[in-house]
Design a protein around this motif. Structure first.
Motif, mmCIF file in Angstrom:
data_model
loop_
_atom_site.group_PDB
_atom_site.id
_atom_site.type_symbol
_atom_site.label_atom_id
_atom_site.label_comp_id
_atom_site.label_asym_id
_atom_site.label_seq_id
_atom_site.Cartn_x
_atom_site.Cartn_y
_atom_site.Cartn_z
ATOM 1 N N LEU A 28 0.874 -1.172 0.000
ATOM 2 C CA LEU A 28 0.000 0.000 0.000
ATOM 3 C C LEU A 28 0.901 1.208 0.000
ATOM 4 C CD1 LEU A 28 -2.746 1.427 0.482
ATOM 5 C CD2 LEU A 28 -2.286 1.210 2.911
ATOM 6 N N ILE A 45 -6.286 -2.038 6.103
ATOM 7 C CA ILE A 45 -6.706 -2.146 4.710
ATOM 8 C C ILE A 45 -7.145 -3.571 4.374
ATOM 9 C CG2 ILE A 45 -4.404 -2.629 3.824
ATOM 10 C CD1 ILE A 45 -5.188 -0.890 1.382
ATOM 11 N N TYR A 63 -7.661 -5.104 0.784
ATOM 12 C CA TYR A 63 -7.611 -4.859 -0.664
ATOM 13 C C TYR A 63 -8.768 -5.626 -1.299
ATOM 14 C CZ TYR A 63 -4.973 -2.989 -4.588
ATOM 15 O OH TYR A 63 -4.559 -2.241 -5.651
ATOM 16 N N SER A 85 -4.926 -0.677 -9.624
ATOM 17 C CA SER A 85 -4.204 0.147 -8.660
ATOM 18 C C SER A 85 -4.619 1.589 -8.907
ATOM 19 C CB SER A 85 -2.690 0.014 -8.859
ATOM 20 O OG SER A 85 -2.274 -1.314 -8.642
ATOM 21 N N LEU A 89 -11.920 -0.060 -4.786
ATOM 22 C CA LEU A 89 -10.910 0.754 -4.106
ATOM 23 C C LEU A 89 -11.527 2.016 -3.493
ATOM 24 C CD1 LEU A 89 -7.851 0.471 -6.519
ATOM 25 C CD2 LEU A 89 -8.375 -0.886 -4.476
ATOM 26 N N GLU A 144 -13.267 1.047 -0.316
ATOM 27 C CA GLU A 144 -12.310 0.688 0.734
ATOM 28 C C GLU A 144 -11.648 1.933 1.321
ATOM 29 O OE1 GLU A 144 -9.843 -1.449 3.408
ATOM 30 O OE2 GLU A 144 -11.861 -1.649 2.601
ATOM 31 N N ALA A 145 -11.276 2.891 0.485
ATOM 32 C CA ALA A 145 -10.677 4.128 0.995
ATOM 33 C C ALA A 145 -11.675 4.879 1.873
ATOM 34 C CB ALA A 145 -10.212 5.004 -0.169
ATOM 35 N N PHE A 156 -3.311 2.848 -3.771
ATOM 36 C CA PHE A 156 -3.348 1.398 -3.704
ATOM 37 C C PHE A 156 -2.456 0.839 -4.818
ATOM 38 C CE2 PHE A 156 -7.336 2.761 -1.887
ATOM 39 C CZ PHE A 156 -7.580 1.868 -0.850
ATOM 40 N N SER A 196 -1.609 -3.000 -6.403
ATOM 41 C CA SER A 196 -1.949 -4.428 -6.351
ATOM 42 C C SER A 196 -0.752 -5.346 -6.557
ATOM 43 C CB SER A 196 -3.038 -4.752 -7.384
ATOM 44 O OG SER A 196 -2.536 -4.526 -8.685
#
Length: 151
Positions: free
Chosen positions: A5, A73, A75, A85, A113, A116-117, A147, A149
């Motif tokens: 990350l 986190i 992912y 990413s 993403l 998740e953020a 991010f 990957s």
């Protein structure tokens, strides 16, 4: 999973990107761009600053912020499968008590993403609030979360 990350270098003292607003009158929900106001002026509790005298800080600084993100986190599987990413920019108001309010994604690559953020921002512990004229104030903040990957 051992996915790296990366975090962008933050702008300003411990990295808040100010939202681009110009100086406004100190009325209800006013956004205050900078403090050149007289020290005797009362700060309305619903005012939002973008450049207070003392910027808010994640408790422990950038290193603690990166550790928080790394520890929490998850992912998204969809992003891993597609090898997505990128950077997600999350905007929020930090209350005078240092708590996140009104968080939303400004931009990001999607594929889970962005969500998740946003989840990471909503779950952050309270920050040291911004201050103006010695008083804690609400501050508009934007944090970039990157991010990657690749393993």
């Amino acid at each position: 999973m051992n996915h790296s990350l990366r975090l962008l270098t933050f702008v300003g003292a411990l990295g808040l990107l100010a939202t681009s607003q110009s100086h406004a009158q100190a009325g209800p929900n006013a956004i205050i761009a900078h403090e050149g106001l007289a020290t005797s002026a009362a700060i309305k509790p619903d005012s939002v600053f973008i450049n207070p005298e003392v910027r808010p800080q994640f408790v422990g600084g950038d290193k603690a912020f990166m550790a928080y993100l790394s520890k929490n986190i998850r992912y998204p599987q969809q992003a891993l499968q597609r090898r997505v990413s990128g950077r997600v920019y999350v905007n929020f108001i930090l209350s005078a008590q240092g708590k996140v309010q009104d968080a939303h994604v400004i931009s990001g690559p999607g594929s889970g993403l962005n969500d998740e953020a946003l989840r990471l921002v909503w779950l952050m512990p309270p920050w040291e609030p911004g201050r103006s004229n010695g008083q804690p104030v609400r501050v508009a903040c934007t944090v970039p979360i990157a991010f990657n990957s690749e393993r």
